[in-house]
Motif scaffolding. Structure first.
Motif, PDB file in Angstrom:
ATOM      1  N   TYR A 138      19.341  43.474   1.098  1.00 46.46           N
ATOM      2  CA  TYR A 138      19.238  44.935   1.026  1.00 46.46           C
ATOM      3  C   TYR A 138      19.578  45.548   2.379  1.00 46.46           C
ATOM      4  O   TYR A 138      19.404  44.928   3.428  1.00 46.46           O
ATOM      5  CB  TYR A 138      17.820  45.336   0.614  1.00 46.46           C
ATOM      6  N   CYS A 139      20.011  46.779   2.317  1.00 48.09           N
ATOM      7  CA  CYS A 139      20.313  47.527   3.532  1.00 48.09           C
ATOM      8  C   CYS A 139      19.007  47.900   4.227  1.00 48.09           C
ATOM      9  O   CYS A 139      18.100  48.442   3.595  1.00 48.09           O
ATOM     10  CB  CYS A 139      21.096  48.784   3.152  1.00 48.09           C
ATOM     11  N   GLY A 140      18.927  47.655   5.514  1.00 48.79           N
ATOM     12  CA  GLY A 140      17.711  47.963   6.261  1.00 48.79           C
ATOM     13  C   GLY A 140      17.535  49.450   6.513  1.00 48.79           C
ATOM     14  O   GLY A 140      16.447  49.894   6.883  1.00 48.79           O
ATOM     15  N   GLU A 161      25.987  57.226  -0.040  1.00 54.05           N
ATOM     16  CA  GLU A 161      26.251  57.939   1.210  1.00 54.05           C
ATOM     17  C   GLU A 161      26.062  57.046   2.432  1.00 54.05           C
ATOM     18  O   GLU A 161      26.658  57.293   3.473  1.00 54.05           O
ATOM     19  CB  GLU A 161      25.312  59.148   1.332  1.00 54.05           C
ATOM     20  N   CYS A 162      25.223  56.060   2.312  1.00 53.68           N
ATOM     21  CA  CYS A 162      24.929  55.187   3.463  1.00 53.68           C
ATOM     22  C   CYS A 162      26.122  54.272   3.739  1.00 53.68           C
ATOM     23  O   CYS A 162      26.824  54.437   4.717  1.00 53.68           O
ATOM     24  CB  CYS A 162      23.660  54.394   3.199  1.00 53.68           C
ATOM     25  N   GLY A 163      26.363  53.319   2.827  1.00 50.42           N
ATOM     26  CA  GLY A 163      27.544  52.464   2.947  1.00 50.42           C
ATOM     27  C   GLY A 163      27.640  51.683   4.249  1.00 50.42           C
ATOM     28  O   GLY A 163      28.717  51.277   4.686  1.00 50.42           O
ATOM     29  N   ARG A 164      26.498  51.432   4.839  1.00 52.08           N
ATOM     30  CA  ARG A 164      26.460  50.744   6.141  1.00 52.08           C
ATOM     31  C   ARG A 164      27.082  49.347   6.060  1.00 52.08           C
ATOM     32  O   ARG A 164      26.935  48.650   5.056  1.00 52.08           O
ATOM     33  CB  ARG A 164      24.993  50.637   6.548  1.00 52.08           C
ATOM     34  N   LEU A 165      27.770  48.959   7.121  1.00 51.28           N
ATOM     35  CA  LEU A 165      28.319  47.602   7.212  1.00 51.28           C
ATOM     36  C   LEU A 165      27.316  46.743   7.976  1.00 51.28           C
ATOM     37  O   LEU A 165      26.866  47.123   9.055  1.00 51.28           O
ATOM     38  CB  LEU A 165      29.662  47.603   7.938  1.00 51.28           C
TER      39      LEU A 165
HETATM   40 ZN   LIG Z   1      22.285  51.640   3.195  1.00 49.26          ZN
END
Ligand SMILES: [Zn+2]
Length: 306
Positions: A138-140, A161-165
């Motif tokens: 999961y994204c932190g 909206e986050c889409g963090r790498l």
């Molecule tokens: Zn995220």
């Protein structure tokens, strides 16, 4: 390849990591289908082995395994041969062993000395990368699921909206051979909390946020042993993906003989002459862990004086 890479376990650049291929999923799929491709299978940080060492899945078995397994990651190229690793951690151990056609699971560190150094390094690499995938589901930042990308060298957050790498984390630690300020030549070894009665080793610690490696050496030596050090000199580094370490070796010189252990991380610390260390070796004790950089730091120090 310098001396450190030649000698130390788990590193050495045995594979061409072939970074550009990671962004070419079509080519990676084609490589996975090739009969010459090597697919290694791991189960919860352990190698799956038979009598000949870590099993290498045939293309047919790999395709079967992958349909039932977790992440498959691209490790690189061994000459022209692509090397992948597949994670069977979701299965019970017995099922994972059987599915891979292996005999049992074993920690790669238990195989060092018996395994070809390149095979040990690749197994450690696969272990560290697959471990990270299992921890980074999961994204932190936003908590949305993250999915593997880039041949298994990154994950992408699926929360719109986050889409963090997300990239694999590496946690650097310093490991230090501290020398006494004057003759006779002596090095500082300590007995760590939880270690056996007569198990002395070099001092080590994790690098903190906002520190250089040298800052970490000075802080850790002061905190753990009450020793102020100067002349902090880099000696080499070691991949330590158990699960995410990078060991960075240093030598440093104390400004005084005085030692004051913290009593928490270190129970006892004292100066050893080369003659004392040689006596310990002669009586069957090893200098540090034989697969680790502290062994190398101690051997180099012993070789540098009489
Ligand atoms: Zn995220």
């Amino acid at each position: 390849m310098d001396t450190a890479e030649r000698v130390l376990a788990y590193g050495g650049g045995w594979l061409d990591r072939a970074g550009p291929l990671r962004t070419d999923p079509t080519r990676l799929s084609a490589l996975l289908a090739e009969s010459s491709t090597v697919v290694l299978a791991l189960w919860r940080d352990r190698c799956l082995v038979d009598a000949g060492g870590p099993v290498r899945l045939t293309a047919e078995r790999a395709s079967l395994v992958r349909s039932a397994a977790g992440e498959t990651v691209f490790l690189g190229l061994d000459g022209d041969v692509a090397v992948f690793a597949v994670d069977l951690s979701a299965l019970p151990e017995r099922a994972a062993v059987e599915m891979a056609g292996a005999a049992r699971s074993v920690d790669v560190r238990a195989l060092v000395g018996r395994l070809d150094p390149g095979d040990a390094a690749v197994q450690a690499y696969a272990r560290g990368l697959l471990h990270w995938h299992r921890q980074q589901g999961y994204c932190g930042a936003c908590g949305a699921p993250a999915v593997a990308d880039g041949g298994g060298h990154m994950r992408t957050c699926t929360g719109g909206e986050c889409g963090r790498l997300l990239f694999p984390r590496i946690e650097p630690a310093i490991i230090v051979l501290v020398e006494a300020p004057g003759p006779p030549g002596r090095c500082l070894l300590a007995r760590h909390a939880g270690a056996a009665e007569d198990a002395f080793s070099t001092l080590a610690g994790f690098v903190e946020v906002g520190e250089s490696l040298e800052d970490a050496v000075r802080r850790e030596m002061a905190e753990e042993a009450g020793v102020t050090v100067t002349d902090v000199t880099y000696q080499g580094s070691q991949a330590w993906p158990f699960p995410a370490g990078l060991m960075v070796g240093f030598r440093a010189t104390a400004t005084s003989d005085e030692i004051r252990v913290d009593g928490e991380e270190l129970l006892e610390a004292r100066w050893f002459t080369r003659a004392e260390l040689r006596d310990r070796v002669a009586s069957g004790r090893t200098l540090g862990r034989v697969d680790a950089i502290d062994h190398r730091l101690l051997e180099d120090w012993l070789a540098a004086g009489s």
